[in-house]
Scaffold this motif. Structure first.
Motif, PDB file in Angstrom:
ATOM      1  N   SER A  16     -30.298  40.629  23.976  1.00  0.00           N
ATOM      2  CA  SER A  16     -30.411  42.098  23.990  1.00  0.00           C
ATOM      3  C   SER A  16     -31.212  42.605  25.178  1.00  0.00           C
ATOM      4  O   SER A  16     -31.122  43.781  25.518  1.00  0.00           O
ATOM      5  CB  SER A  16     -31.081  42.577  22.707  1.00  0.00           C
ATOM      6  OG  SER A  16     -32.438  42.161  22.664  1.00  0.00           O
ATOM      7  N   LEU A  18     -34.319  43.046  25.162  1.00  0.00           N
ATOM      8  CA  LEU A  18     -35.367  43.899  24.622  1.00  0.00           C
ATOM      9  C   LEU A  18     -36.568  43.031  24.260  1.00  0.00           C
ATOM     10  O   LEU A  18     -36.417  41.867  23.882  1.00  0.00           O
ATOM     11  CB  LEU A  18     -34.891  44.603  23.348  1.00  0.00           C
ATOM     12  CG  LEU A  18     -33.744  45.593  23.482  1.00  0.00           C
ATOM     13  CD1 LEU A  18     -33.291  46.058  22.105  1.00  0.00           C
ATOM     14  CD2 LEU A  18     -34.147  46.774  24.341  1.00  0.00           C
ATOM     15  N   CYS A  19     -37.755  43.606  24.354  1.00  0.00           N
ATOM     16  CA  CYS A  19     -38.964  42.924  23.902  1.00  0.00           C
ATOM     17  C   CYS A  19     -38.924  42.880  22.379  1.00  0.00           C
ATOM     18  O   CYS A  19     -38.719  43.909  21.732  1.00  0.00           O
ATOM     19  CB  CYS A  19     -40.206  43.670  24.382  1.00  0.00           C
ATOM     20  SG  CYS A  19     -41.732  42.986  23.698  1.00  0.00           S
ATOM     21  N   TRP A  23     -39.611  46.416  21.214  1.00  0.00           N
ATOM     22  CA  TRP A  23     -38.196  46.823  21.290  1.00  0.00           C
ATOM     23  C   TRP A  23     -37.859  47.698  22.491  1.00  0.00           C
ATOM     24  O   TRP A  23     -36.828  48.344  22.515  1.00  0.00           O
ATOM     25  CB  TRP A  23     -37.728  47.461  19.976  1.00  0.00           C
ATOM     26  CG  TRP A  23     -37.902  46.500  18.853  1.00  0.00           C
ATOM     27  CD1 TRP A  23     -38.892  46.509  17.920  1.00  0.00           C
ATOM     28  CD2 TRP A  23     -37.126  45.335  18.589  1.00  0.00           C
ATOM     29  NE1 TRP A  23     -38.772  45.420  17.083  1.00  0.00           N
ATOM     30  CE2 TRP A  23     -37.686  44.680  17.481  1.00  0.00           C
ATOM     31  CE3 TRP A  23     -36.005  44.770  19.195  1.00  0.00           C
ATOM     32  CZ2 TRP A  23     -37.170  43.506  16.954  1.00  0.00           C
ATOM     33  CZ3 TRP A  23     -35.497  43.604  18.665  1.00  0.00           C
ATOM     34  CH2 TRP A  23     -36.076  42.984  17.560  1.00  0.00           C
ATOM     35  N   ARG A  24     -38.732  47.686  23.506  1.00  0.00           N
ATOM     36  CA  ARG A  24     -38.407  48.417  24.735  1.00  0.00           C
ATOM     37  C   ARG A  24     -37.686  47.495  25.710  1.00  0.00           C
ATOM     38  O   ARG A  24     -37.802  46.270  25.633  1.00  0.00           O
ATOM     39  CB  ARG A  24     -39.681  48.930  25.419  1.00  0.00           C
ATOM     40  CG  ARG A  24     -40.381  50.009  24.647  1.00  0.00           C
ATOM     41  CD  ARG A  24     -41.656  50.455  25.334  1.00  0.00           C
ATOM     42  NE  ARG A  24     -42.628  49.366  25.327  1.00  0.00           N
ATOM     43  CZ  ARG A  24     -43.769  49.372  26.011  1.00  0.00           C
ATOM     44  NH1 ARG A  24     -44.088  50.411  26.780  1.00  0.00           N
ATOM     45  NH2 ARG A  24     -44.607  48.362  25.933  1.00  0.00           N
ATOM     46  N   THR A  25     -36.954  48.102  26.654  1.00  0.00           N
ATOM     47  CA  THR A  25     -36.315  47.338  27.720  1.00  0.00           C
ATOM     48  C   THR A  25     -37.360  46.996  28.774  1.00  0.00           C
ATOM     49  O   THR A  25     -38.440  47.613  28.833  1.00  0.00           O
ATOM     50  CB  THR A  25     -35.196  48.146  28.401  1.00  0.00           C
ATOM     51  OG1 THR A  25     -35.796  49.268  29.085  1.00  0.00           O
ATOM     52  CG2 THR A  25     -34.158  48.636  27.406  1.00  0.00           C
ATOM     53  N   LEU A  47     -36.938  53.535  18.974  1.00  0.00           N
ATOM     54  CA  LEU A  47     -37.222  52.108  18.799  1.00  0.00           C
ATOM     55  C   LEU A  47     -36.865  51.552  17.429  1.00  0.00           C
ATOM     56  O   LEU A  47     -36.313  50.449  17.353  1.00  0.00           O
ATOM     57  CB  LEU A  47     -38.679  51.801  19.138  1.00  0.00           C
ATOM     58  CG  LEU A  47     -39.087  52.078  20.590  1.00  0.00           C
ATOM     59  CD1 LEU A  47     -40.558  51.780  20.787  1.00  0.00           C
ATOM     60  CD2 LEU A  47     -38.237  51.281  21.571  1.00  0.00           C
ATOM     61  N   ARG A  50     -33.427  50.218  17.231  1.00  0.00           N
ATOM     62  CA  ARG A  50     -33.139  49.042  18.072  1.00  0.00           C
ATOM     63  C   ARG A  50     -33.419  47.739  17.341  1.00  0.00           C
ATOM     64  O   ARG A  50     -32.891  46.693  17.711  1.00  0.00           O
ATOM     65  CB  ARG A  50     -33.971  49.085  19.352  1.00  0.00           C
ATOM     66  CG  ARG A  50     -33.613  50.246  20.255  1.00  0.00           C
ATOM     67  CD  ARG A  50     -34.440  50.207  21.501  1.00  0.00           C
ATOM     68  NE  ARG A  50     -34.209  51.379  22.333  1.00  0.00           N
ATOM     69  CZ  ARG A  50     -34.796  51.583  23.498  1.00  0.00           C
ATOM     70  NH1 ARG A  50     -35.664  50.689  23.960  1.00  0.00           N
ATOM     71  NH2 ARG A  50     -34.538  52.668  24.180  1.00  0.00           N
TER      72      ARG A  50
END
Length: 52
Positions: A16, A18-19, A23-25, A47, A50
């Protein structure tokens, strides 16, 4: 102080990109400090969806 969803668990999911902690890029994480507060709030509101 800048609001952040960071929980100090920085692991990027390769699928994904994502962290898995916040959950951020990567782009969002890199730009976070320079984003306007409205943009940070909008991202934080997105978030939970996600995590799905």
């Amino acid at each position: 102080m800048i609001e952040t969803p960071c929980i100090k668990v920085c692991v990027i999911d390769p699928a994904s990109r994502l962290c898995t902690g916040c959950w951020r890029t990567l782009d969002e994480i890199a730009a976070w400090a320079s984003l306007p507060p409205e943009t940070r709030r909008r991202i934080m509101a997105e978030l939970p969806a996600r995590k799905g």
